[in-house]
Motif scaffolding. Structure first.
Motif, short mmCIF file in Angstrom:
data_model
loop_
_atom_site.label_atom_id
_atom_site.label_comp_id
_atom_site.label_asym_id
_atom_site.label_seq_id
_atom_site.Cartn_x
_atom_site.Cartn_y
_atom_site.Cartn_z
N ALA A 260 0.86 -1.06 -0.23
CA ALA A 260 0.02 -0.14 -0.18
C ALA A 260 1.20 1.01 0.24
N ARG A 261 0.34 2.28 -0.44
CA ARG A 261 1.36 3.42 -0.22
C ARG A 261 0.09 4.70 0.14
N ILE A 262 0.87 5.64 1.01
CA ILE A 262 0.06 6.40 2.12
C ILE A 262 -0.33 7.18 1.07
N HIS A 263 -1.08 8.02 1.34
CA HIS A 263 -1.49 9.24 0.59
C HIS A 263 -0.86 10.17 1.04
N THR A 264 -0.99 10.60 2.72
CA THR A 264 -0.80 11.96 3.37
C THR A 264 -0.60 10.92 4.10
N ILE A 265 0.34 11.82 5.31
CA ILE A 265 0.72 12.46 6.67
C ILE A 265 0.58 13.15 7.24
N THR A 266 -0.08 12.84 8.83
CA THR A 266 -0.57 13.76 9.48
C THR A 266 0.07 13.95 10.79
N GLU A 267 0.71 15.19 11.51
CA GLU A 267 1.36 15.15 12.84
C GLU A 267 -0.30 14.93 13.65
N ILE A 268 0.20 14.69 14.75
CA ILE A 268 -0.25 15.05 16.43
C ILE A 268 0.49 15.26 16.67
N PRO A 269 -0.37 16.98 17.02
CA PRO A 269 0.57 17.83 18.20
C PRO A 269 0.79 17.58 19.00
N GLU A 270 0.63 16.90 19.92
CA GLU A 270 0.11 16.98 21.36
C GLU A 270 1.62 15.69 21.71
N THR A 271 1.37 15.16 20.20
CA THR A 271 2.79 13.97 20.94
C THR A 271 3.92 13.63 19.61
N GLY A 272 3.11 14.51 18.87
CA GLY A 272 4.94 14.12 17.43
C GLY A 272 4.92 13.13 16.77
N ASP A 273 3.54 11.85 17.24
CA ASP A 273 2.84 10.79 15.86
C ASP A 273 2.86 11.18 14.97
N LEU A 274 2.93 10.31 14.27
CA LEU A 274 2.54 10.37 12.79
C LEU A 274 1.22 8.75 12.29
N GLN A 275 0.14 10.18 11.86
CA GLN A 275 -0.72 9.38 11.72
C GLN A 275 -1.05 8.85 9.43
N VAL A 276 -1.27 7.76 9.18
CA VAL A 276 -1.51 7.43 8.15
C VAL A 276 -2.88 6.57 8.08
N TRP A 277 -3.49 6.66 6.88
CA TRP A 277 -4.31 5.92 5.90
C TRP A 277 -3.91 4.66 4.97
N TYR A 278 -4.19 3.96 4.72
CA TYR A 278 -3.75 2.57 3.40
C TYR A 278 -4.65 2.02 3.86
N ILE A 279 -4.92 1.93 2.82
CA ILE A 279 -5.65 0.23 1.89
C ILE A 279 -5.08 -0.81 1.89
N ASP A 280 -5.96 -1.32 2.91
CA ASP A 280 -5.36 -2.83 3.28
C ASP A 280 -5.39 -4.23 1.82
N GLU A 281 -4.46 -5.55 2.19
CA GLU A 281 -4.83 -6.40 0.93
C GLU A 281 -6.94 -6.59 0.80
N THR A 282 -7.23 -6.36 2.07
CA THR A 282 -8.97 -6.97 1.75
C THR A 282 -9.41 -5.41 1.24
N GLY A 283 -8.85 -4.39 0.95
CA GLY A 283 -9.10 -3.43 0.59
C GLY A 283 -9.94 -2.33 1.51
N GLN A 284 -9.72 -2.80 2.25
CA GLN A 284 -10.51 -2.05 3.88
C GLN A 284 -9.49 -0.88 3.85
N ARG A 285 -10.10 0.84 4.36
CA ARG A 285 -9.02 1.82 4.45
C ARG A 285 -8.81 1.20 6.13
N GLN A 286 -7.44 1.84 7.04
CA GLN A 286 -7.42 1.07 7.93
C GLN A 286 -6.43 3.08 7.68
N ASP A 287 -5.92 2.43 9.95
CA ASP A 287 -5.90 4.08 10.06
C ASP A 287 -4.67 3.61 11.16
#
Lengths: 946, 114, 243
Positions: A260-287
């Motif tokens: 899968a390729r990730i569309h966008t990375i979003t930073e969670i400002p409080e933690t500096g962690d990074l949220q990503v969304w992708y489509i898994d092998e079954t075609g479902q969107r995961q974050d």
């Protein structure tokens, strides 16, 4: 890993390193070029600079450390990294404030602020362009937030973070808060395989493997559980044994691989962690939330590097790589100028090293007539006999500017050394390694009749050879020398406790002096080199290797087991680039046949083999009459080739409509496509399975090559390629893109859910699940082409005779995967072509030229000196228990049944000492490391009390 | 890299840890060394194939021997690292020193003869 | 859908995707999909109707034209172009979706959009909400008068309609004049304060173009021409499209 290579290049008599310089113009012809260089000022004289680092220690300026990708800082006077060659500092004038401190502290007087840009000229016969590449800068890809979010890094930055010499000293931590990450994601193909945002349509060839490696090392470095996820489009582990590494990461070490390729990375400002969304092998969107995201940046040729090449009249392709031909992989458009490495096309270290040797082969061939004419040699002084003399030791204590002298009380150490047994002369020097000190040492050796020398200074790794040469130059055996490392192992690390450092320096000198007393002169055996070569295998690899050697003016015996030259390439038609293989082969065979230096022996079979590097002897039976032939030769090149796997899968052999890609190639050549409406291809047949774990490297491009031929002949023919990962690495990615563009449909299947093939009178029915729609597909086709893998040639009996090592798949094992990819473990034996591993014809040619080059380094000498550090058996006391025979990792000790003794051949002994340590009767000693030579050090150390 | 580590560590160079003999390790203890450790390449990347594995076996053997005569076997240890790991080298030197300090001096020292 | 088997074979026929390729520059790169799914992971319409951009493109690539015509998903796409923005192959999925809308007979397209388009075609305002030029002029005048009175600092503000030779031609979504007339004001105030010389047109003032969303190309063009003609007739130099 690269350090020994750096040291070797730095010390090599025939390599003149010109750093900090650029080519301006090249005039002249192959064999006689005049190269004009601009030499940029360094502001520190590299000849005078001893690399002591005082200048950088005192420099008050903080500058961004580009070597660590800007993750930490350095001084304005700096050296890129501690192993740099030449080991000389420079001044970064962009940040230097001109305070003059460095000049004040430099005892070597190497600082020269007034240095200016110069121009210089060198005359050379050939030129090799190897400028390398740069990592892609992902700042433009705003959707991933590189440069905006602190914890989004490039793979190059992450590499430095993992490094022990990196900005965080190898501690796995993220830039924002130096916390250890719990979850890391890699995004593949950043700046590669992207014609939208960066225009780099090619595959960078290396990112899949380095991402896997980074994930594995990160897991090793992590203190707790670390989750590693690699987001990819295809995993391209196409190199030798790379697939096994990938499987280990995936199945054993739990690295997650997500298609899968990730569309966008979003930073969670409080933690500096990074949220990503992708489509898994079954075609479902995961974050998912990651602590860090690493962008696996591709390789790209900077515009200024491209400009240099263009100025020289070297043609580049649209991606700024050098334009080369499929049959001339390292030749540029300008005769006499060659190329290698990533500038030729994206590639990994083994391929770069191989290509480098190939370029050296061609560069050397143009100069073969003038070999040895313009190269310096060392004058050998006759050695005096010191045997029987009692030890007379001279001790030279180095101040190393203030590196040692500033911490250790050097006069005290010198005085102390004078009290030690057998010491008859002591001295101290500002820089013991300087040229004038060498002259002084020689003088003192003669004046005081010294027969052992101890230098207390720095590391033997960098300086031992040089001091040994000093001894040799005044007739003293080089092995009568010992070093005490009172800098790297002492003053540098105990700088805060000078008294302790001085005491330790005394201990180290006492140990060195004790050992010096026990040293014996050792003779380095000199053996002659037979200047003939044996090449085994007369395919494209063997013929190129033979021609390469013949061009270097060496006689070659080329053995081919068939009655005709050509090997597997006789069955091939075109390269993916369109190169006509049969025309090339015809020319190649003709060139080999008419070359007077090449003896072609067809129908050949090796029957007996003996000897060692420089002096081999091989018996051969050849031709229809079984003619016997004994060949004496100095080197061997193994080029026994490989075969196409004969499938047992998918009705192959049962239904004539199922063929291999080679058979499809024949059919397209002979019958064409007019009777076809649909063609299905299945990849990884006989590769990447439980019987053969490895990827066969060439099948993806082969399938695409044939698909393109079909589509270009008739666009209405439907071509379906059923694959697991498409591995069109490097510039071949363009052909994959072209195939899709022409309407070839690619369907990915999972190893656990392979396609099924049914035979019906109307046609073959291939069933597979579409990986996107998750729906069953049934394709009716009149032709099914299996991309059968590459299997090693049957070399069982050859290996039985010649004792070559093969891996479980039957391919020959190289001496070192990365640094010595064309050398076999045995000296004087080289390897090329598909006998080494599956590879393309262009890669085969490069490796064959490389093998010729490596063999030339051997054959160009009339004699070779063997290391004196070898194991010796005291046959009188040996009880012939054969423990050494069983233990030697290289099979060197043998029991001579005639003489009834154990023999250790010093020509083949590697000098590791395993036999000496394991011999129960202590009848084996390793020269220079004999038991008393080690024990005396232990005793001397502990005599001082601890 | 000039990384600080305790001065009581002194290095004896061998071509390969496979050359390190049980006798060398025992001799050091016998002569009064408080601890001895062998530093080899990472397992699986021995330049001479398996010298470091042999060294580990010998170190384990010496540990047993020491225990049999009533000494702490742990005075002898084996560490592995790659040549690029200066910081790890320093860390091991500190670790070994701390460890030996905790064990106290080698009881054989008083009988040790040089 | 999962139970069905997709049968493939025989020579290539001309599919919907081929027709779209013909009308797009570089064929919209529609063949180049690497099936990486970046489009779908960022698409606001992913998961609606069990569909996403990658699946949609895949159906087109496999020639599943019937399913494409049947799918309601093209009508759920917002045409935001997030897919093409990150696509490594720059595949013009929005254009594929747009043309897929046109595959359906006009009278079977979504009622709301269809009704709005038809309404806009019925008046010279091009307003999907159906207000006539006269009503629009009235509302504008009414709002302007009120603000001139209640807010003295804007006593000399203008809201011209059909002012010949104005530099800017401004259009306006019907929603404001119809439901929230006061929302017209902020833009007017800005234009006033910067001293812009602007005008509405009594014809073609409505900025929304549901015929475009309906994929009714002829009507889309008709609506657009109405407003452009008005701007040209007035001699405006710059068309300020607020939609």
């Amino acid at each position: 890993m690269i350090s020994p290579k750096l040291v070797e290049v730095g010390r090599h008599l025939n390599i003149n390193i010109i750093t900090n310089s650029e080519i301006k113009t090249v005039e002249g012809e192959p064999g006689n070029f005049t190269v004009t260089l601009s030499n940029h000022p360094r502001y520190i004289d590299p000849v005078k600079c001893t690399g002591c680092g005082e200048c950088a220690k005192h420099c008050p300026v903080t500058a961004v450390n580009r070597y660590n990708k800007g993750l930490d800082d350095r001084r304005a006077t700096f050296i890129e990294y501690p192993q740099a060659v030449p080991l000389a500092f420079g001044i970064d004038t962009d940040t230097c404030i001109g305070c003059g401190l460095c000049e004040n502290v430099c005892i070597a007087r190497a600082i020269q602020y007034d240095e200016t840009e110069r121009e210089s000229r060198v005359t050379v016969g050939s030129i090799i362009l190897a400028p390398g590449s740069m990592g892609y800068d992902p700042s433009k890809l705003d959707f991933w937030g590189y440069g905006k979010y602190a914890n989004v890094l490039t793979s190059e930055e992450f590499e430095r973070i993992l490094s022990a010499s990196g900005p965080y000293f190898g501690h796995l931590s993220r830039p924002l808060d130096r916390e250890e990450p719990k979850k890391i994601a890699w995004i593949q193909c950043v700046g590669s395989r992207d014609t939208n945002r960066c225009g780099n349509g090619y595959c960078s060839s290396v990112c899949c493997m380095y991402a896997i490696k980074e994930a594995m090392i990160a897991k090793e470095h992590a203190h707790g559980e670390l989750d590693c996820a690699i987001f990819n489009m295809d995993i391209r582990s196409f190199g030798k044994d790379y697939e096994k590494y990938y499987l280990r990461a995936k199945d054993k070490d739990g690295v997650r691989f997500l298609k899968a390729r990730i569309h966008t990375i979003t930073e969670i400002p409080e933690t500096g962690d990074l949220q990503v969304w992708y489509i898994d092998e079954t075609g479902q969107r995961q974050d998912e939330i990651f602590s860090m995201v690493v962008l696996s940046v591709g390789l790209q040729i900077p515009e200024n590097v491209a400009d240099v090449a263009r100025n020289l009249g070297v043609e580049l392709n649209k991606y700024r790589f050098v334009e080369t031909g499929p049959f001339t992989p390292v030749e540029t458009s300008r005769p006499g100028i060659f190329t290698c490495g990533v500038f030729q096309g994206p590639k990994d270290i083994p391929s770069s090293v191989t290509e480098a040797s190939a370029a050296a082969c061609l560069a050397g061939a143009d100069l073969a007539v003038s070999r040895g004419m313009d190269t310096p040699t060392v004058q050998v002084t006759e050695q005096q006999d010191v045997s029987g003399e009692s030890p007379r030791i001279g001790v030279f204590v180095c101040n190393c500017g203030i590196n040692i002298g500033g911490i250790v009380d050097v006069p005290a150490v010198q005085n102390y050394s004078a009290t030690l047994p057998n010491v008859v002369y002591t001295d101290q020097n500002l820089f013991t390694c300087s040229q004038d000190t060498q002259d002084k040492i020689k003088e003192k050796i003669i004046e005081h009749k010294l027969n052992r020398v101890v230098v207390a200074s720095c590391s033997p790794k960098t300086h031992e050879q040089m001091f040994m040469e000093t001894l040799e130059a005044c007739g003293l055996n080089r092995y009568l020398f010992e070093m005490a490392n009172i800098r790297n192992q002492n003053s540098w690390i105990h700088s805060k406790t000078p008294a302790i450092a001085t005491q330790k320096a005394k201990d180290l000198v006492r140990m060195a002096v004790a050992r010096a007393s026990t040293l014996r002169p050792l003779a380095e055996k000199v053996i002659s080199v037979n200047k003939q070569a044996l090449v085994i295998g007369g395919g494209v690899a063997g013929m190129n290797a033979a021609l390469g050697l013949a061009k270097q003016a060496f006689r070659v015996f080329l053995l081919e087991k068939e009655t005709e030259l050509g090997g597997l390439s006789r069955k091939l038609h075109h390269t993916i680039e369109g190169g006509d293989i049969q025309a090339y082969l015809k020319q190649l065979v003709a060139d080999v046949r008419k070359n007077e230096l090449i003896d072609v022996v067809t129908g050949a079979r090796v029957t007996n083999f003996s000897g060692y590097k420089g002096n081999f002897k091989t018996d051969v039976v050849a031709g229809p009459a079984n003619t016997k032939l004994t060949i004496e030769h100095g080197v061997i090149i193994v080029a026994t080739g490989a075969n196409e796997y004969i499938p047992t899968e998918y009705l192959y052999g049962q239904d004539p409509r199922v063929v291999t890609q080679l058979q499809l190639g024949d059919r397209l050549e002979e019958i064409g496509v007019s009777d076809l409406s649909t063609v299905v291809m299945i990849q990884c047949v006989g590769s990447r399975n439980s019987t053969n774990e490895n990827c066969s490297r060439i099948c993806c491009q082969n399938a695409i090559k044939n698909a393109l031929i079909i589509k270009k002949a008739d666009p209405a023919i439907q071509v379906y390629i059923l694959y697991r990962d498409i591995r069109t690495y490097g510039l071949m990615e363009d052909y994959y893109t072209e195939a899709r563009n022409l309407g070839v449909i690619f369907i990915r299947f999972d190893e656990t859910n392979p396609p099924e093939v049914k035979s019906t009178p109307e046609g073959l029915i291939v069933s597979v699940t579409d990986h996107i729609l998750r729906m069953p597909l049934e394709i009716q086709t009149e032709l099914l082409a299996l991309s059968a893998g590459v299997t090693a040639a049957d070399t069982g009996s050859l290996c039985g005779i010649m004792k070559f090592n093969r891996n479980p798949e039957g391919f020959f094992i190289e001496a070192h995967v990365k640094l010595r990819p064309v050398d076999m473990p045995g000296d004087g034996i080289f390897l090329c072509g598909t006998a080494h591993a599956p590879k393309l014809i262009s890669e085969t040619i490069a490796q064959a030229q490389a093998a010729a080059s490596r063999a030339t380094t051997f054959l160009s000498k009339s004699e070779i000196k063997l290391s004196a550090i070898t194991a010796k058996v005291d046959t009188e006391h040996c009880v012939k228990c054969l423990t050494c025979v069983r233990s030697c990792p290289f099979g060197v000790p043998v029991f001579n049944t005639e003489k009834q003794i154990i023999e250790i051949d010093e020509a083949t002994c590697h000098g590791c000492g395993v036999c000496a340590a394991i011999c129960p009767r202590r009848t084996i000693q390793l020269s220079f490391y004999e038991d008393d030579q080690l024990n005396c050090k232990i005793d001397a150390l502990l005599a001082g009390g601890m | 890299m000039r990384l600080d580590y305790p001065a009581n560590v002194k290095i004896i160079r061998v071509p390969c840890t496979g050359k390190v003999d049980v006798l060398h390790l025992m001799r050091a203890i016998q002569r009064g060394a408080d601890g001895v450790y062998v530093v080899g390449c990472l397992e699986g990347s021995c330049h001479y194939k398996e010298g470091n594995l042999r060294a580990r076996e010998r170190v384990m053997h010496v540990q047993q021997l020491l225990q049999e005569i009533g000494l702490e076997g742990d005075r002898v240890r084996m560490y592995n690292l790659s040549s690029g790991e200066g910081p790890t080298f320093a860390a091991y030197a500190r670790e070994m020193t701390e460890h030996i300090k905790a064990l106290g001096p080698n009881p054989l020292k008083k009988w040790a003869t040089a | 859908m999962a139970e069905e088997v997709i049968k493939l074979g025989g020579k290539k026929k001309s599919y919907f995707i081929d027709k779209v390729k013909e009308i797009l520059p570089d064929g919209g790169n529609l063949n180049l999909c690497l099936t990486c799914g970046a489009c779908s992971s960022g698409c606001p319409a992913t998961g609606l109707d069990n569909m996403d951009p990658r699946k949609f493109l895949r159906m087109a690539a496999l020639g599943m034209d019937e399913e494409i015509i049947k799918s309601d998903w093209p009508w759920m796409c917002t045409m935001c172009q997030r897919c093409i923005y990150v696509c490594p192959m720059k595949i013009d999925i929005p254009q594929l979706v747009y043309n897929a809308r046109g595959l359906r007979p006009r009278d079977q397209r979504p009622k709301g959009i269809l009704g709005s388009c038809d309404m806009a075609l019925r008046n010279e305002s091009t307003s999907a909400m159906g207000i006539s030029p006269d009503d629009f002029v009235f509302v504008v005048q009414d709002v302007l008068e009120e603000v001139r009175e209640s807010q003295p600092e804007f006593a000399d503000m203008e809201a011209p309609i059909d002012k010949e030779g104005a530099e800017f031609f401004l259009n306006q979504n019907s929603r404001e004049p119809v439901t929230e007339p006061n929302e017209l004001l902020p833009l007017w105030k800005i234009l006033h304060l910067v001293g812009a010389d602007w005008t509405y047109g009594s014809h073609g003032w409505a900025g929304e173009n549901y015929c475009m969303f309906l994929a009714d190309n002829d009507s889309w063009e008709k609506i657009t021409r109405t407003t452009v003609n008005q701007a040209n007739k007035l001699g405006c130099k710059i068309f300020l499209n607020t939609e």
